[in-house]
Design a protein around this motif. Structure first.
Motif, short mmCIF file in Angstrom:
data_model
loop_
_atom_site.label_atom_id
_atom_site.label_comp_id
_atom_site.label_asym_id
_atom_site.label_seq_id
_atom_site.Cartn_x
_atom_site.Cartn_y
_atom_site.Cartn_z
N GLN A 28 0.84 -1.19 0.00
CA GLN A 28 0.00 0.00 0.00
C GLN A 28 0.88 1.24 0.00
OE1 GLN A 28 -2.86 -0.22 3.25
NE2 GLN A 28 -4.32 -1.26 1.89
N ILE A 29 0.52 2.18 -0.87
CA ILE A 29 1.13 3.51 -0.86
C ILE A 29 0.11 4.44 -0.23
CG2 ILE A 29 2.10 5.37 -2.24
CD1 ILE A 29 2.84 3.34 -4.36
N ILE A 30 0.46 5.01 0.90
CA ILE A 30 -0.47 5.79 1.71
C ILE A 30 -0.16 7.28 1.57
CG2 ILE A 30 -1.35 6.18 4.05
CD1 ILE A 30 -0.43 3.27 4.66
N GLY A 31 -1.17 8.03 1.17
CA GLY A 31 -1.01 9.47 1.01
C GLY A 31 -1.99 10.24 1.85
N THR A 32 -1.89 11.55 1.82
CA THR A 32 -2.76 12.40 2.64
C THR A 32 -4.21 12.39 2.15
OG1 THR A 32 -2.13 14.30 1.28
CG2 THR A 32 -0.90 13.95 3.34
N LYS A 33 -4.40 11.99 0.86
CA LYS A 33 -5.75 12.03 0.28
C LYS A 33 -6.24 10.67 -0.19
CE LYS A 33 -5.28 16.80 -1.40
NZ LYS A 33 -5.32 17.68 -2.62
N GLY A 34 -5.54 9.61 0.17
CA GLY A 34 -6.00 8.29 -0.25
C GLY A 34 -4.91 7.24 -0.20
N ILE A 35 -5.28 6.04 -0.61
CA ILE A 35 -4.39 4.89 -0.58
C ILE A 35 -4.44 4.18 -1.93
CG2 ILE A 35 -3.90 2.65 0.50
CD1 ILE A 35 -5.36 3.67 3.00
N ILE A 36 -3.27 3.81 -2.45
CA ILE A 36 -3.20 2.92 -3.61
C ILE A 36 -2.75 1.56 -3.10
CG2 ILE A 36 -2.07 2.41 -5.80
CD1 ILE A 36 -1.80 5.41 -6.26
N ASP A 37 -3.53 0.55 -3.43
CA ASP A 37 -3.28 -0.80 -2.93
C ASP A 37 -2.92 -1.72 -4.10
OD1 ASP A 37 -3.96 -2.84 -0.49
OD2 ASP A 37 -4.52 -3.71 -2.43
N PHE A 38 -1.83 -2.48 -3.94
CA PHE A 38 -1.39 -3.43 -4.96
C PHE A 38 -1.57 -4.84 -4.42
CE2 PHE A 38 1.01 0.45 -5.46
CZ PHE A 38 1.02 0.67 -6.83
N ARG A 39 -2.24 -5.68 -5.20
CA ARG A 39 -2.38 -7.10 -4.87
C ARG A 39 -1.47 -7.88 -5.80
NH1 ARG A 39 -3.64 -7.60 -0.06
NH2 ARG A 39 -2.84 -5.48 -0.08
N ILE A 40 -0.44 -8.47 -5.26
CA ILE A 40 0.58 -9.13 -6.07
C ILE A 40 -0.01 -10.30 -6.85
CG2 ILE A 40 2.82 -10.27 -6.01
CD1 ILE A 40 2.82 -7.28 -5.20
N ASP A 41 0.26 -10.30 -8.15
CA ASP A 41 -0.18 -11.35 -9.07
C ASP A 41 -1.69 -11.47 -9.17
OD1 ASP A 41 2.42 -11.98 -9.74
OD2 ASP A 41 2.59 -13.61 -8.28
N LYS A 42 -2.41 -10.40 -8.87
CA LYS A 42 -3.86 -10.39 -9.01
C LYS A 42 -4.25 -9.40 -10.11
CE LYS A 42 -4.77 -13.10 -5.41
NZ LYS A 42 -5.42 -14.42 -5.55
N GLU A 43 -5.49 -9.52 -10.56
CA GLU A 43 -6.01 -8.57 -11.55
C GLU A 43 -7.41 -8.15 -11.12
OE1 GLU A 43 -5.64 -6.03 -14.49
OE2 GLU A 43 -4.05 -7.40 -13.89
N PRO A 44 -7.70 -6.84 -10.93
CA PRO A 44 -6.78 -5.75 -11.19
C PRO A 44 -5.61 -5.72 -10.20
CG PRO A 44 -8.75 -4.91 -10.12
CD PRO A 44 -9.01 -6.35 -10.43
N PHE A 45 -4.48 -5.29 -10.71
CA PHE A 45 -3.26 -5.25 -9.92
C PHE A 45 -3.32 -4.16 -8.85
CE2 PHE A 45 1.32 -3.55 -10.07
CZ PHE A 45 1.73 -4.35 -9.03
N ALA A 46 -3.94 -3.02 -9.18
CA ALA A 46 -3.96 -1.89 -8.26
C ALA A 46 -5.35 -1.30 -8.15
CB ALA A 46 -2.98 -0.81 -8.73
N GLN A 47 -5.66 -0.81 -6.95
CA GLN A 47 -6.91 -0.11 -6.70
C GLN A 47 -6.62 1.11 -5.83
OE1 GLN A 47 -10.52 -2.55 -6.11
NE2 GLN A 47 -9.14 -4.29 -5.85
N VAL A 48 -7.50 2.09 -5.90
CA VAL A 48 -7.32 3.30 -5.12
C VAL A 48 -8.57 3.57 -4.29
CG1 VAL A 48 -8.15 4.81 -6.98
CG2 VAL A 48 -6.65 5.75 -5.20
N CYS A 49 -8.35 4.03 -3.07
CA CYS A 49 -9.44 4.47 -2.19
C CYS A 49 -9.17 5.93 -1.83
CB CYS A 49 -9.49 3.62 -0.93
SG CYS A 49 -10.85 4.06 0.20
N LEU A 50 -10.03 6.83 -2.32
CA LEU A 50 -9.81 8.26 -2.12
C LEU A 50 -10.41 8.73 -0.81
CD1 LEU A 50 -10.53 9.49 -5.75
CD2 LEU A 50 -8.32 8.95 -4.69
#
Length: 392
Positions: free
Chosen positions: A273-295
């Protein structure tokens, strides 16, 4: 050309037409070892999906496994000795499949010495920075391109995610957090086998590591020499069923990695997870979709709007993926294989090359080195180039 620019061309690479009748196909030799890592995650059959190559030979020291591989790959015969195969067939590309990494150094050096133009190898790359140094020196001298099977590094959504971050979608990036699968392998084995995926994708966004501080535990107590044992999958010296690490990264974003035996959740583990002040980007390894964002601020429990996870695709945030069968192309290693072929033709580094794989191995070893030195801050590049657990 920088890797980030190359990634932007991946959709075109995925849609590349079949080889014409006038073009000579590249010859691939496959190395497996049934019972000792087999053929990795499909590093033998991946080439059947790529029209510009032909599988010329296969080697497997296990007699029954070799017979099965010959049949599966549509060959007439195979080799018990991979060195004999390389010497006799002189392939353009060598696929090194075994997951047991104590074999990787010798197999890589043999493929380089046989004149291979490219090598595709299962991860983890090798057992120590010292081995990585030796392999890279040999490959550089011979001009051999080495690509490593960290499949997520080849995902065509990665440059789009980079741009979204530059555009401030999640605000100022504060930290990155990764966890392994945390199953029965939790701790040091999880770090080696699965944490390597986390590190390899994290460095793309945060740059190379600067320093590491870590602690490794066995049943809640700091590991000592008495906990040391021979690790599974040819890893070598291994100890600890709990790992906690903090990395300082080039872009000044801290990266945390943790793994605790049997603490995982099949639905929520193994990711970054990349955590920012306005949301999170989440990566699931070897999954599709690979990345999701929660604002929305991850630190505000009183937000009025509901937080919704949206996929990030090559089409955009919340948009369906426009590349047909993308998940299958990535999972089968077809994307990585096509990139290696393009790297050979264009005389450039593959998207996940030996240098980035060495970086990953150094990050793994830095955790043990920090622990060995009493959880001291350990700078990169590591001064200790062997497995630090051999020095406990």
């Amino acid at each position: 050309m920088k890797r980030r620019h190359l990634l932007a061309s991946l959709p075109a690479l995925l849609a590349a037409p079949a080889v014409s009748a006038a073009e000579k196909k590249l010859r691939v030799a496959v190395i497996g070892h049934t019972g000792r890592g087999n053929y990795g995650h499909g590093l033998d059959t991946m080439w059947q999906r790529i029209p510009s190559v032909e599988i010329a030979a296969v080697a497997d020291a296990d007699e029954k496994g070799l017979a099965g591989a010959v049949k599966k790959l549509g060959l007439k015969t195979g080799f018990a000795d991979y060195k004999a195969m390389l010497s006799e067939t002189r392939p353009d590309i060598v696929a090194i499949g075994p997951r047991h990494i104590d074999q990787h150094r010798d197999m890589l050096l043999a493929a380089i010495q046989a004149g291979a133009k490219g090598i595709y190898i299962e991860k983890p790359f090798c057992r120590s920075p010292q081995e990585a140094d030796e392999i890279i020196a040999a490959a550089d001298k011979a001009g051999t391109k080495i690509a490593v099977a960290h499949r997520n590094r080849y995902h065509p959504a990665v440059p789009h995610i980079t741009q979204h971050m530059k555009d401030g979608v999640i605000g100022r990036v504060l930290e990155m957090r990764g966890r392994g699968k945390e199953d029965t392998r939790g701790g040091s084995l999880d770090l080696w086998v699965l944490g390597s995926h986390i590190f390899n994708i994290a460095t793309f966004f945060a740059g190379p590591p600067v320093a590491c501080t870590a602690t490794v535990l066995q049943d809640g107590k700091p590991i000592t020499k008495t906990d040391d044992k021979e690790g599974d999958e040819g890893i070598g010296a291994l100890a600890g069923n709990e790992v906690h690490a903090r990395f300082e990264m080039t872009n000044q974003t801290p990266l945390f990695f943790d793994s605790i035996q049997n603490a995982g959740d099949k639905e929520a583990g193994f990711g970054l997870q990349i955590i920012g002040t306005k949301g999170i980007i989440d990566f699931r390894i070897d999954k599709e979709p690979f990345a999701q964002v929660c604002l929305g601020s991850p630190f505000n429990p009183f937000a009025k709007e509901p937080r919704v996870w949206q996929p990030i695709t090559t089409g955009g945030i919340g948009k369906p993926e426009p590349i047909a069968d993308l998940g299958k192309q990535l999972a089968s290693h077809e994307t990585a294989g096509r990139d290696l072929i393009a790297a050979i033709a264009e005389n450039r580094a593959p998207l996940c090359d030996a240098a980035s794989a060495r970086e990953t191995i150094e990050m793994v070893c830095s955790i043990f080195e920090s622990h060995r030195l009493g959880s001291q801050r350990v700078p990169f590049p590591l001064q200790t180039r062997v497995n630090p657990l051999t020095l406990l």
